[in-house]
Structures are given as structure tokens and as C-alpha cells.
Design an enzyme around this catalytic site. Structure first.
Site, PDB file in Angstrom:
ATOM      1  N   GLY A   1       0.819  -1.242   0.151  1.00  0.00           N
ATOM      2  CA  GLY A   1       0.104  -0.026   0.096  1.00  0.00           C
ATOM      3  C   GLY A   1       1.028   1.533   0.215  1.00  0.00           C
ATOM      4  O   GLY A   1       0.272   2.426  -0.651  1.00  0.00           O
ATOM      5  N   ASP A   2       2.176   1.216   0.670  1.00  0.00           N
ATOM      6  CA  ASP A   2       3.069   2.344   0.560  1.00  0.00           C
ATOM      7  C   ASP A   2       3.627   2.366  -0.651  1.00  0.00           C
ATOM      8  O   ASP A   2       3.325   3.512  -0.778  1.00  0.00           O
ATOM      9  CB  ASP A   2       3.812   1.969   2.027  1.00  0.00           C
TER      10      ASP A   2
ATOM     11  N   GLY B   1      10.440  -6.979   2.730  1.00  0.00           N
ATOM     12  CA  GLY B   1      11.031  -5.998   3.876  1.00  0.00           C
ATOM     13  C   GLY B   1       9.996  -4.736   3.082  1.00  0.00           C
ATOM     14  O   GLY B   1       8.663  -5.028   2.117  1.00  0.00           O
TER      15      GLY B   1
END
Length: 307
Positions: free
Chosen positions: A254-255, A290
Site C-alpha cells: 500500500g505504501d 521488506g
């Protein structure tokens, strides 16, 4: 010096544990891997936007400690310009992440630390940079009052305003009217509207309800592996996903999407083009472990889009 994109949000150190399934209360499980790296939605989005080619200023608050130094090193590598307050009274925040090995799905606990003290005064201190930006993006991990003040300053300065309402939280009356674009996922859209988002049709209903609550240009409901559903004055339409390879870790997806979207908007792209660009950034990010570490370069995004 003004920046095309200004992002308000938090930085935390992510302690990510890979395991076959997250532990239940009272249970101990053996993990299959561990990493310690940079995180926080705002920081991840700033890294994603900068890596994708954006000129980014990031407003946050960190401690004077090892994790804070990690944040500054992360921003330097990605080309993010820090607008950071160094708080000597509070530690930099941290997050615990459990990543399911087989699916890449995750569960996260965030302790914001110094970033939890981001204030309206911090926003006021960067009012010129915020007001001169082309795009202003924030989320809801820092205090709500700071997020609302940030959107208000950006709106008054003429910036395109984007709110990623994550994690889900009740919003003050009128806050949605400060947003040109709103980018909830399914759970956040349900939290804001009471409409359970289980498919594209329900996403369209939730998006329409959020437009009625004041969002200015469009609501983009992200649907994980099914892409996104955009709702605006022209109606609702599906934004298809892009396959960049096997899914490894969805932690920063989402980021990545929001950072890519901000970069595309700052470049003057139209909505459809900006969403396609953002989808490519997110598609590449989930093929790697990550959050900040998974964000792709501009060259990688352009190569995927050219396929």
C-alpha cells in the site's frame, strides 16, 4: 527549498519475523527468518516516491538514537529530503511484523515513539514547504490533529492533497473535504463507511459513499491482488493488477502504491496514468522482502510498464 511532494508521516524500525503462521496469544512458534530495517507508512511512502523519481520532502519526528540514524540513512540512500524534528526526549518508534511464509500476508503492531508526538506546531513550522508542494500526502499513524492541519495547510497552498486513511480511524467532521484523493484499502473503506468491502461492487458502493462525504476528486479503494477500484464523478471502474512475479511479502504494498501515485500526480499525469504507474510500483514491491527495502527504482518501474 521547495519540493514537488511533501509527505507527513512516521518513521519506525521494522522488526520483521517470517513464520509459517503468526503465533496466537500464549503460543510460541519457530520463525523461518528475521530482518530489522526501516519502516513506518509515511517513511515508506516517501522512499517509494523518491525511488520512483519524485522530489520528496518528508516531515516526521524521530529520536536521537540508533533507530533514528537508520531513518536518516534510509532517506539519504533513497534521495528523500528530511524535514525531521529530532526529539531528544523520546525514542524513535518500532514495529513488530509477522509475515506468513507461504502467502506473504502480514500482521503488524506499531509503537510510534517520537513520531507519536508529531504536532500541529511541527506542521506549522513547515507550512511554507507544504504550501508550495504540488502534492501533499499523509496517513493516520501520527496524531490526527497533525494530519488534519497538514491537509488544511496544503489545501490553502494549492497542493493536490492525498489521504491514505491507514490505520483506519474515525475522522473529524470535514476532514474528507480537505482531500482531493482518498486511498483506503478494503478494511479502511469499511471502517469509514460501514459498508463491508468484499468485491468490486461493494468497493464501488463504499467509494461512492466517501465521495458523498466530501472527497474532492476520487476515492481509490485498493483491493490487494485484484488491483484497485476508482470512484469519481465519471463513476466506478476497475484498475487491473500488474504481475511482476511471485509474491514474497505484501508488507509495503500500500505504501508503494501511494508513493508511486504521489510521484505520478506531481509529474502532472492524468488519473488513469497515475494509477497505472502506482500499480506497477506496488507490483514490484511485493516480489521482495521488506518495506522500504522493497521499493523499486524508476528504471524498474518503466521497464515493467514497457512489457
Amino acid at each position: 527549498m521547495p519540493h514537488d511532494i511533501v509527505i507527513l508521516g512516521i518513521f519506525v524500525a521494522d522488526a520483521a519475523f517470517r513464520c509459517d503462521a503468526p503465533p496466537r496469544l500464549g503460543e510460541t512458534v519457530l520463525g523461518t527468518g528475521f530482518t530489522l530495517g526501516p519502516g513506518g507508512k509515511g517513511s515508506n511512502q516517501a522512499v517509494a516516491a523518491a525511488m520512483a523519481g519524485g522530489d520528496v520532502g518528508f516531515l516526521t519526528r524521530i529520536g536521537k538514537d540508533t533507530f533514528g540514524a537508520m531513518g536518516q540513512e534510509t532517506w539519504a540512500r533513497a534521495g528523500v529530503h528530511p524535514l525531521a524534528v529530532i526529539d531528544e526526549s523520546l525514542p524513535t518508534g518500532a514495529a513488530g511484523i509477522f509475515v506468513e511464509t507461504g502467502t506473504g500476508k502480514n500482521a503488524i503492531v506499531v509503537s510510534p515513539g517520537a513520531a507519536g508526538a508529531i504536532s500541529v506546531a511541527d506542521v506549522a513550522g513547515q507550512a511554507e514547504a507544504i504550501g508550495r508542494a504540488r502534492v501533499a500526502l499523509t496517513q493516520l499513524e501520527q496524531p490526527m490533529a497533525a494530519a488534519e492541519a497538514f491537509l488544511r495547510v496544503a489545501r490553502e497552498g494549492g497542493a493536490i492533497t492525498v489521504l491514505n486513511p491507514a490505520p483506519a480511524a474515525p475522522l473529524p467532521q470535514g476532514m474528507l473535504a480537505l482531500c482531493d484523493y482518498l486511498t483506503p484499502n478494503e478494511a479502511e473503506a469499511e471502517g469509514l463507511t460501514g459498508i463491508a468491502v468484499t468485491d468490486r461492487d461493494s468497493a464501488a458502493r463504499a467509494g461512492g459513499a466517501l465521495l458523498e462525504q466530501g472527497v474532492g476528486k476520487a476515492v481509490i479503494v485498493t483491493l490487494g491482488g485484484d488491483g484497485a477500484l476508482v470512484c469519481d464523478a465519471a463513476g466506478a471502474r476497475h484498475v487491473p493488477p500488474i504481475n511482476a512475479g511471485p509474491v514474497v511479502d505484501t508488507t509495503g504494498a500500500g505504501d508503494a502504491f501511494n508513493g508511486g501515485f504521489a510521484t505520478a500526480l506531481a509529474e502532472g499525469r492524468g488519473l488513469e496514468d497515475a494509477l497505472h504507474f502506482a500499480t506497477a510500483v506496488a507490483a514490484i514491491s511485493v516480489t521482495r522482502a521488506g518495506a522500504a527495502a522493497a521499493m523499486p527504482t524508476r528504471a524498474e518501474v518503466e521497464a515493467l510498464l514497457a512489457r
